[in-house]
Design an enzyme around this catalytic site. Structure first.
Site, PDB file in Angstrom:
ATOM      1  N   GLU A  22       0.818  -1.214   0.000  1.00 52.39           N
ATOM      2  CA  GLU A  22       0.000   0.000   0.000  1.00 52.39           C
ATOM      3  C   GLU A  22       0.856   1.270   0.000  1.00 52.39           C
ATOM      4  OE1 GLU A  22      -2.781  -0.056   3.183  1.00 52.39           O
ATOM      5  OE2 GLU A  22      -3.833  -1.855   2.489  1.00 52.39           O
ATOM      6  N   ASP A 251     -22.636  43.212   9.963  1.00 50.16           N
ATOM      7  CA  ASP A 251     -23.788  43.372  10.839  1.00 50.16           C
ATOM      8  C   ASP A 251     -23.410  43.087  12.292  1.00 50.16           C
ATOM      9  OD1 ASP A 251     -25.408  43.986   8.722  1.00 50.16           O
ATOM     10  OD2 ASP A 251     -26.318  41.997   8.574  1.00 50.16           O
ATOM     11  N   LYS A 273     -28.005  46.484  12.303  1.00 45.73           N
ATOM     12  CA  LYS A 273     -29.295  47.000  12.778  1.00 45.73           C
ATOM     13  C   LYS A 273     -29.719  46.178  13.980  1.00 45.73           C
ATOM     14  CE  LYS A 273     -30.512  47.903   7.980  1.00 45.73           C
ATOM     15  NZ  LYS A 273     -29.283  47.286   7.450  1.00 45.73           N
ATOM     16  N   MET A 386     -36.328  36.781  14.389  1.00 50.86           N
ATOM     17  CA  MET A 386     -36.692  38.125  14.856  1.00 50.86           C
ATOM     18  C   MET A 386     -38.126  38.180  15.366  1.00 50.86           C
ATOM     19  SD  MET A 386     -34.851  40.170  11.709  1.00 50.86           S
ATOM     20  CE  MET A 386     -35.483  39.019  10.473  1.00 50.86           C
ATOM     21  N   GLY A 415     -27.509  31.292  19.508  1.00 48.34           N
ATOM     22  CA  GLY A 415     -27.309  29.920  19.053  1.00 48.34           C
ATOM     23  C   GLY A 415     -25.926  29.670  18.479  1.00 48.34           C
TER      24      GLY A 415
END
Length: 472
Positions: A22, A251, A273, A386, A415
């Site tokens: 091998e 963000d 935001k 949201m 999360g």
């Protein structure tokens, strides 16, 4: 430097491999990719090598090694379990000034195999000089993650243009500047996207513009999904694009760990935001994207989760398209998929839910347009982004349309992150659960939530992975 790193041209050159197992087969695979004429000496051949022999891709000289087999070979590899035979092969090769490699016996190697990153025709080799091969392999794995698979096709296309560039741009400095801009610009993006014909056209356009004195690079926008928070869920493509950016618009949902992966000298602009406290209006974000790209910059718009799932990514790209700015999209793991998986809540399950619906609790001012009767059906999962501020309205509407008040629900906060919190209860308790949940949070409604208590897996024992809330 114990070894001189060189790249050998083995095309049609004879190479001897002593051994047929091998390990020998792995070396033969590398030699075959390099185009070598492969000769084998071995007591027997592995099935893979036997297949190659039958197909005429290797030549089996026989079972016994003889020194004269080295007389006309370019190099030799000894890959047997017989240490005495390996030593003999090395000694005979060294006496003939033939390069030799004895596998896993560094003192008996006049050449060594590095860890290889193959992006042919671009090849990167990493070696520790035989001192720490595992360390070299680990470094190779890290580099593999940073080097896109598109580098090979890019190098091939660039090679086809070399003579043309040389004829068009006489000065070496001008050619260097051209290639630096091309290999970091729109041409590279098109190759990465598999658009070979368009990439060739772009390269020709860039060369014509450069020859006319316009050395400015064309800007572009990359919309990248950063995933729900865990740095391990950022995609490989996302990482590569971030590290090529001139400026990143991000963000609030993008974690600090992921922001730390942005190229060090790139500008970072927060356009995030928050519910009830918009720091940057969408129109301003759109304007910045266009303005920065028009300045010739590579702009990354980095969004939490996936940019096309409640991320306004489509709206931003519509603006880019209207302005004639090239763009690409790198998807990310959306919060519903990532947060529920880390909470041990499968979105679908044969016994509990045959469908899942993603909805947003932050709808347009003129109404949500949702079919609440359809959403209230049992044996389905609702994942609501949201939705904490409208949790009371959501639970009331669902129960009014027939969803049982005892339907299991979960509110997953932050999360996939180290401080993830999962609050569970029933649909009639959703408002109270949402009020207690830190932001950002995802609402999950459906029978699958009850599985959380069986298969929750994420989080340290010292942390509260799940809190069962009984408000009855």
């Amino acid at each position: 430097m114990d070894y001189l790193p060189i790249f050998a041209d083995l095309k049609q050159r004879p190479v001897l491999v002593v051994g047929g197992g091998e390990v020998a087969a792995r070396k033969v695979e590398l030699l075959a990719r390099a185009g070598a004429e492969i000769r084998i000496v071995a007591q027997s051949l592995s099935p893979e090598l036997e297949q190659r022999r039958q197909e005429g891709r290797i030549h089996w000289l026989g079972q016994a090694f003889a020194p004269e087999q080295l007389d006309d070979v370019f190099l030799v590899i000894a890959a047997t379990s017989d240490s005495a035979l390996n030593a003999t092969v090395y000694a005979e090769a060294d006496a003939r000034r033939v390069l030799a490699n004895v596998v896993d016996d560094q003192p008996r190697c006049s050449f060594i195999f590095p860890s290889i990153i193959d992006r042919s025709p671009l090849v990167v080799a990493v070696s520790s000089g035989g001192q720490a091969p595992v360390l070299a392999r680990m470094l190779r794995e890290k580099l593999e993650a940073l080097l896109p698979a598109s580098l090979g096709p890019m190098a091939q296309l660039a090679g086809g243009f070399r003579q043309r560039v040389k004829q068009t741009l006489g000065a070496i400095g001008a050619r260097r500047r051209f290639w630096e801009k091309a290999l970091n610009g729109r041409f590279a993006t098109l190759v990465a996207n598999g658009q070979q014909a368009q990439a060739e056209q772009q390269l020709a356009q860039d060369l014509a513009a450069f020859a006319a004195g316009n050395e400015g690079a064309q800007g572009e926008i990359a919309l990248v999904g950063a995933g729900p928070g865990d740095i391990g869920l950022l995609t490989l493509r996302g990482l590569q694009v971030m590290q090529q950016a001139d400026v990143v618009l991000y963000d609030h949902l993008v974690s600090e760990e992921i922001l730390d992966l942005v190229r060090r000298d790139a500008d970072r602009i927060c356009v995030g935001k928050r519910a009830g406290a918009h720091s940057v209006i969408q129109e301003e974000t759109n304007r910045l994207l266009v303005e920065l790209a028009q300045q010739g910059k590579r702009v990354v718009r980095l969004k939490g989760g996936d940019p096309f799932i409640f991320g306004r990514g489509g709206e931003e790209l519509q603006v880019a398209a209207a302005a004639g700015i090239p763009f690409q999209v790198v998807p990310g793991v959306t919060a519903a998929a990532g947060a529920t998986a880390y909470a041990g809540i499968p979105l679908t399950h044969r016994d509990h839910a045959q469908s899942v619906t993603f909805i947003t609790g932050h709808a347009r001012a003129d109404g949500d347009g949702l079919d609440w009767a359809d959403l209230a059906r049992a044996r389905q999962t609702l994942a609501i982004y949201m939705g904490t501020m409208k949790a009371a309205d959501i639970s009331q509407r669902l129960m009014a349309h027939g969803r049982a008040a005892e339907t299991p629900v979960a509110v997953i906060s932050r999360g996939t992150r180290a401080d993830q919190q999962v609050l569970t209860g029933t649909l009639q308790q959703l408002e109270q659960l949402a009020q207690r949940a830190p932001l950002p949070a995802l609402l999950v409604i459906g029978e699958v939530v009850q599985l959380h208590h069986q298969i929750a897996w994420f989080g340290q024992q010292s942390q509260t992975v799940s809190t069962v809330v009984n408000l009855a």
